[in-house]
Structures are given as C-alpha cells and as structure tokens.
Design a protein around this motif. Structure first.
Motif, PDB file in Angstrom:
ATOM      1  N   VAL A  75       0.270  -5.894  -3.728  1.00 29.36           N
ATOM      2  CA  VAL A  75      -0.279  -6.793  -2.709  1.00 29.36           C
ATOM      3  C   VAL A  75      -0.660  -5.993  -1.463  1.00 29.36           C
ATOM      4  O   VAL A  75      -0.163  -4.887  -1.243  1.00 29.36           O
ATOM      5  CB  VAL A  75       0.726  -7.904  -2.335  1.00 29.36           C
ATOM      6  N   LEU A  76      -1.538  -6.587  -0.660  1.00 32.46           N
ATOM      7  CA  LEU A  76      -2.119  -5.916   0.498  1.00 32.46           C
ATOM      8  C   LEU A  76      -1.765  -6.667   1.781  1.00 32.46           C
ATOM      9  O   LEU A  76      -1.799  -7.905   1.822  1.00 32.46           O
ATOM     10  CB  LEU A  76      -3.645  -5.851   0.354  1.00 32.46           C
ATOM     11  N   VAL A  77      -1.482  -5.914   2.843  1.00 28.46           N
ATOM     12  CA  VAL A  77      -1.026  -6.519   4.097  1.00 28.46           C
ATOM     13  C   VAL A  77      -2.126  -7.259   4.866  1.00 28.46           C
ATOM     14  O   VAL A  77      -1.912  -8.399   5.298  1.00 28.46           O
ATOM     15  CB  VAL A  77      -0.366  -5.458   4.999  1.00 28.46           C
ATOM     16  N   PRO A  78      -3.317  -6.670   5.088  1.00 29.11           N
ATOM     17  CA  PRO A  78      -4.295  -7.364   5.953  1.00 29.11           C
ATOM     18  C   PRO A  78      -4.648  -8.784   5.507  1.00 29.11           C
ATOM     19  O   PRO A  78      -4.721  -9.695   6.357  1.00 29.11           O
ATOM     20  CB  PRO A  78      -5.511  -6.422   5.929  1.00 29.11           C
ATOM     21  N   GLU A 132      -7.217   7.348  10.383  1.00 24.57           N
ATOM     22  CA  GLU A 132      -7.864   7.398   9.069  1.00 24.57           C
ATOM     23  C   GLU A 132      -6.874   7.292   7.918  1.00 24.57           C
ATOM     24  O   GLU A 132      -7.285   7.084   6.765  1.00 24.57           O
ATOM     25  CB  GLU A 132      -8.679   8.689   8.924  1.00 24.57           C
ATOM     26  N   GLY A 133      -5.575   7.433   8.191  1.00 23.41           N
ATOM     27  CA  GLY A 133      -4.575   7.346   7.145  1.00 23.41           C
ATOM     28  C   GLY A 133      -4.571   8.552   6.221  1.00 23.41           C
ATOM     29  O   GLY A 133      -5.061   9.624   6.567  1.00 23.41           O
ATOM     30  N   ASN A 134      -3.991   8.364   5.055  1.00 23.30           N
ATOM     31  CA  ASN A 134      -3.897   9.420   4.042  1.00 23.30           C
ATOM     32  C   ASN A 134      -5.083   9.261   3.088  1.00 23.30           C
ATOM     33  O   ASN A 134      -5.044   8.451   2.155  1.00 23.30           O
ATOM     34  CB  ASN A 134      -2.568   9.291   3.288  1.00 23.30           C
ATOM     35  N   GLN A 135      -6.117  10.029   3.307  1.00 31.09           N
ATOM     36  CA  GLN A 135      -7.348   9.807   2.553  1.00 31.09           C
ATOM     37  C   GLN A 135      -7.245  10.188   1.071  1.00 31.09           C
ATOM     38  O   GLN A 135      -7.828   9.491   0.226  1.00 31.09           O
ATOM     39  CB  GLN A 135      -8.502  10.530   3.248  1.00 31.09           C
ATOM     40  N   PRO A 136      -6.517  11.260   0.702  1.00 30.49           N
ATOM     41  CA  PRO A 136      -6.343  11.488  -0.744  1.00 30.49           C
ATOM     42  C   PRO A 136      -5.638  10.320  -1.445  1.00 30.49           C
ATOM     43  O   PRO A 136      -5.995   9.970  -2.580  1.00 30.49           O
ATOM     44  CB  PRO A 136      -5.492  12.764  -0.784  1.00 30.49           C
ATOM     45  N   GLU A 175       0.817  -1.209   0.000  1.00 30.68           N
ATOM     46  CA  GLU A 175       0.000   0.000   0.000  1.00 30.68           C
ATOM     47  C   GLU A 175       0.860   1.273   0.000  1.00 30.68           C
ATOM     48  O   GLU A 175       0.347   2.355  -0.253  1.00 30.68           O
ATOM     49  CB  GLU A 175      -0.915   0.004   1.226  1.00 30.68           C
ATOM     50  N   THR A 176       2.143   1.135   0.282  1.00 37.66           N
ATOM     51  CA  THR A 176       3.017   2.307   0.343  1.00 37.66           C
ATOM     52  C   THR A 176       3.341   2.860  -1.042  1.00 37.66           C
ATOM     53  O   THR A 176       3.379   4.072  -1.232  1.00 37.66           O
ATOM     54  CB  THR A 176       4.329   1.941   1.046  1.00 37.66           C
ATOM     55  N   THR A 177       3.620   1.977  -1.992  1.00 40.98           N
ATOM     56  CA  THR A 177       4.014   2.427  -3.329  1.00 40.98           C
ATOM     57  C   THR A 177       2.836   2.549  -4.283  1.00 40.98           C
ATOM     58  O   THR A 177       2.938   3.232  -5.304  1.00 40.98           O
ATOM     59  CB  THR A 177       5.032   1.453  -3.944  1.00 40.98           C
ATOM     60  N   ALA A 178       1.735   1.909  -3.966  1.00 43.83           N
ATOM     61  CA  ALA A 178       0.606   1.874  -4.896  1.00 43.83           C
ATOM     62  C   ALA A 178       0.027   3.254  -5.212  1.00 43.83           C
ATOM     63  O   ALA A 178      -0.353   3.499  -6.363  1.00 43.83           O
ATOM     64  CB  ALA A 178      -0.484   0.946  -4.343  1.00 43.83           C
ATOM     65  N   HIS A 223       4.790   2.487   7.701  1.00 43.18           N
ATOM     66  CA  HIS A 223       4.602   3.225   6.447  1.00 43.18           C
ATOM     67  C   HIS A 223       3.330   2.791   5.719  1.00 43.18           C
ATOM     68  O   HIS A 223       2.669   3.606   5.088  1.00 43.18           O
ATOM     69  CB  HIS A 223       5.835   3.136   5.550  1.00 43.18           C
ATOM     70  N   VAL A 224       2.984   1.506   5.809  1.00 45.39           N
ATOM     71  CA  VAL A 224       1.720   1.061   5.217  1.00 45.39           C
ATOM     72  C   VAL A 224       0.546   1.746   5.917  1.00 45.39           C
ATOM     73  O   VAL A 224      -0.389   2.244   5.280  1.00 45.39           O
ATOM     74  CB  VAL A 224       1.592  -0.473   5.324  1.00 45.39           C
ATOM     75  N   CYS A 225       0.626   1.806   7.245  1.00 44.87           N
ATOM     76  CA  CYS A 225      -0.474   2.405   8.005  1.00 44.87           C
ATOM     77  C   CYS A 225      -0.517   3.927   7.827  1.00 44.87           C
ATOM     78  O   CYS A 225      -1.576   4.531   8.006  1.00 44.87           O
ATOM     79  CB  CYS A 225      -0.348   2.051   9.489  1.00 44.87           C
ATOM     80  N   SER A 226       0.622   4.556   7.487  1.00 44.35           N
ATOM     81  CA  SER A 226       0.574   5.995   7.232  1.00 44.35           C
ATOM     82  C   SER A 226      -0.286   6.300   6.010  1.00 44.35           C
ATOM     83  O   SER A 226      -0.856   7.377   5.894  1.00 44.35           O
ATOM     84  CB  SER A 226       1.991   6.542   7.038  1.00 44.35           C
ATOM     85  N   VAL A 227      -0.389   5.340   5.103  1.00 42.22           N
ATOM     86  CA  VAL A 227      -1.248   5.505   3.922  1.00 42.22           C
ATOM     87  C   VAL A 227      -2.677   5.036   4.219  1.00 42.22           C
ATOM     88  O   VAL A 227      -3.647   5.749   3.973  1.00 42.22           O
ATOM     89  CB  VAL A 227      -0.678   4.719   2.721  1.00 42.22           C
ATOM     90  N   MET A 228      -2.789   3.819   4.760  1.00 43.42           N
ATOM     91  CA  MET A 228      -4.111   3.188   4.880  1.00 43.42           C
ATOM     92  C   MET A 228      -4.763   3.408   6.232  1.00 43.42           C
ATOM     93  O   MET A 228      -5.923   3.028   6.426  1.00 43.42           O
ATOM     94  CB  MET A 228      -3.971   1.685   4.617  1.00 43.42           C
TER      95      MET A 228
END
Length: 371
Positions: A169-172, A254-258, A141-144, A194-199
């Motif tokens: 690919v997705l972590v959960p 809530e992560g990075n919503q944009p 989710e970091t690079t996507a 870093h994944v959670c900073s996005v999602m």
C-alpha cells in the motif's frame, strides 16, 4: 551514541515543548501517519507532555494493520497447502484472519516459516526445488523495494517454485482519503521519515496544495517528533500550509532513486483495499505483467475467499483517527495481545498494541470520542 542519544536529549525536549507552548493559541489536531511514530509517542509520553490544545491522531501507517482481511485469509489458505512452504516476517503470524492465523496453521502442521528478508525465501526456493515457496509481501514504500528485488532475483535464478503474495500500500493516496472523508478532523500531518527516505518528498507537495494542509516529514526519536509537531503548530498558527522536511539526516527530496527504479520495474499501481478502511483508489502495488508468474494469488487460485471481521473490533475507526484505542469497549477485555480481535492489537506498530503495552487504560468516559 551518534544519531540516537542526541535525539533523546531531555533538555532539548524541554526547549521544544516550551516553544510549542509559546506559539499555540487554540486547539489543533495533528496526525502522525506512521505506527512507529505512534509507538514512540506513547512510549515516551509525548502526548502527555504536550499542551492540551494539541490532539495527536494516530494514523493508518501500520502495514500489518491495514493488510486486508481477504489477503490474510488467502495467506492462510495457501499456507495450509501440503506442497507449500510459506514465509513471512514474524509480525504477520498472529494477525487474525476470519477464523484462524498463521500460527494456528503452523501448529496444525503447515510449513510456515519466519524469515528476516524476502531474499531468505528466494534462497529457500533454491535449496528446496521440491517445495513451492511463497513469501508474504506486505507493507508500505519502505519494504516494497526489497520485495521487488526478491522477484528480480528469482527471475535471474530461473526459479519456478517461488512466488509472492503481494499486498503493498502507498501513503499519499491514504492521506487523500483521510482529507476527503466527511469525518476528517486532521489539520496537519507528520509524514513518515522512512517512507520518505525511499520515495523522497516530491509526492507530498501536491497534497499540501490540494488540501491546504501542512505536512512535516519527521523521524521516530522523541526530538524528531517534537520538532515535527513544533513546525506543524507554527504553520497552523501562522495560517500557512507548507511541506517541510524535519528529517534531513535521512530524507532527500528525490529519495532513493535506485529503489524507486526497481519498484517501477516490478510493480504497477492498482486499487487496494485497506483493512478497517475500505478500498482506496490507486493506493497499492501489484506485480507487472512481466512478473505475474510470481503472483501467488494466481498460482494457487485463491480468488474466492469469504471473509468475516469480528463484530467487536473497531480497529477501522482507530486507523482513521476516529477513535482512540482505549475508547473501544473491547480494549483490554475481549481484545488483548494474547487474544487480538484486530491487527492493531497484535502488530508491533499497531496503535492498540502501543496503548496496551504502555498501560493507557483510561476509562472511555474520561476522554472525548470523535463523532
């Protein structure tokens, strides 16, 4: 240095270690999901400082390592075409396919280029309308989001010579697959900051409830990881299973919503095969129908690729936490960073690369192998 040195303070580290030693009463197995965390743990010797009751299990959170062999072979087939300029981040070039890698394609005359952003590939497509420019879009989710933005930008520019080989690919879902495996030994997770900073953290609460497993979101500096371990052990010893955020300087619930919005616009969830692990349902992204014309797999008709993994490579067991890298018979012998059998040895986030780089050549007989 703000936000760096203060998270490497040895006095604070000693206090966290003492707190962990004070609360622990029995063995616990904790998985750090991200390969970046694995490298920090090995580089800083955190695993050697912890009480012997704590086993850190290295998880599948290395995007290069889990990119399936079939996709690597498709990348090689596309990159070898004379009309194609194939763009990738540098860490993918030495990942072995069935018979070759992107470096070998490049040395044989293929136009393979290292870029530092997917937008570099978009610009190249603008500058070279006579070439088919393909970007290798892999990762979690970091690079996507950046890759999604590249597709949006290509559409805005009306480019017809840009496409993307997508393997996100997705972590959960991977955490679910680990918890549902009959060989699972993981009792708590350190989630990747870093994944959670996005999602955000909202996807992890249901996992905590479903599996009764503590999940602590952590960063990558030594104190981040020690604090994550301290919180995980405290929960385990108290018989609790909760979601905690130990990385609040970067992660909001809530992560990075944009970023999430552009992901939703460009990609849709699909089943995805993970190298060394197998297919995990609903664990990946692919381009939505609106953007399917940018799909390199369809454009270059590479749907029928026969793959062959090295019989000596046990990276799949490493990625599932069933084997430590230095327990593999090929580690440091047939398999080195110069002669990698699997992606875990060549990737900058791979567990095997971390063990090799930091000299963890413990004889296999001296450590316990998971059964």
């Amino acid at each position: 240095m703000k936000y760096l040195d203060e998270f490497r303070n040895p006095e604070v580290a000693a206090r966290l270690l003492e707190e962990i030693r004070r609360v622990i009463t029995r063995p616990w197995a904790i998985m750090e999901v991200c390969g970046g965390q694995t490298h920090s743990i090995i580089r800083n010797g955190i695993d050697q400082l912890l009480p012997p009751e704590i086993e850190l299990i290295h998880g599948p959170g290395c995007p290069v390592c889990v990119t399936p062999l079939e996709i690597i072979d498709k990348a090689l087939a596309i990159a070898a075409r004379p009309e194609v300029t194939f763009c990738s981040f540098g860490d993918m070039l030495r990942v072995p396919g069935s018979n070759s890698d992107l470096f070998q394609v490049k040395s044989s005359g293929g136009d393979v280029r290292i870029v530092y952003s997917p937008l570099d590939a978009v610009r190249l497509a603008q500058q070279r309308p006579d070439r088919e420019v393909v970007f290798f879009g892999i990762g979690f989710e970091t690079t996507a989001p950046a890759n999604a933005m590249a597709v949006v930008q290509a559409e805005r520019l009306g480019l017809t010579n840009f496409s993307m080989l997508v393997s996100h690919v997705l972590v959960p879902p991977a955490i679910s697959a680990i918890m549902e495996s009959p060989r699972n030994r993981v009792q708590a997770f350190l989630a990747a900051g870093h994944v959670c900073s996005v999602m955000g953290t909202w996807q992890y609460g249901p996992l905590v409830e479903r599996y009764g497993v503590p999940i602590v979101v952590t960063g990558f500096e030594p104190l981040d990881i020690l604090e994550g371990i301290r919180r995980a052990v405290t929960q385990l010893e108290a018989g609790r299973a909760e979601l905690e955020n130990a990385y609040p300087r970067a992660v909001r619930p809530e992560g990075n919503q944009p970023a999430q919005a552009v992901l939703e616009q460009v990609f849709e969830v699909t089943d995805r095969t993970w190298r060394g692990i197998g297919m995990i349902p609903q664990s990946g992204w692919r381009l939505r129908e609106r953007y399917r014309r940018f799909d390199a797999e369809a454009r270059f008709e590479v749907g029928h690729i026969n793959t062959a993994e090295s019989p000596l490579c046990r990276s799949g067991e490493v990625l599932q936490g069933l084997l430590k890298p230095n327990q593999c018979p090929a580690f440091g012998k047939q398999c080195t960073p110069r002669t990698p059998l699997g992606a875990t040895m060549v990737s900058s986030e791979g567990a095997c690369a971390a063990y090799y780089q930091y000299g963890r050549f413990i004889p296999a007989g001296d450590v316990e192998v998971a059964r």
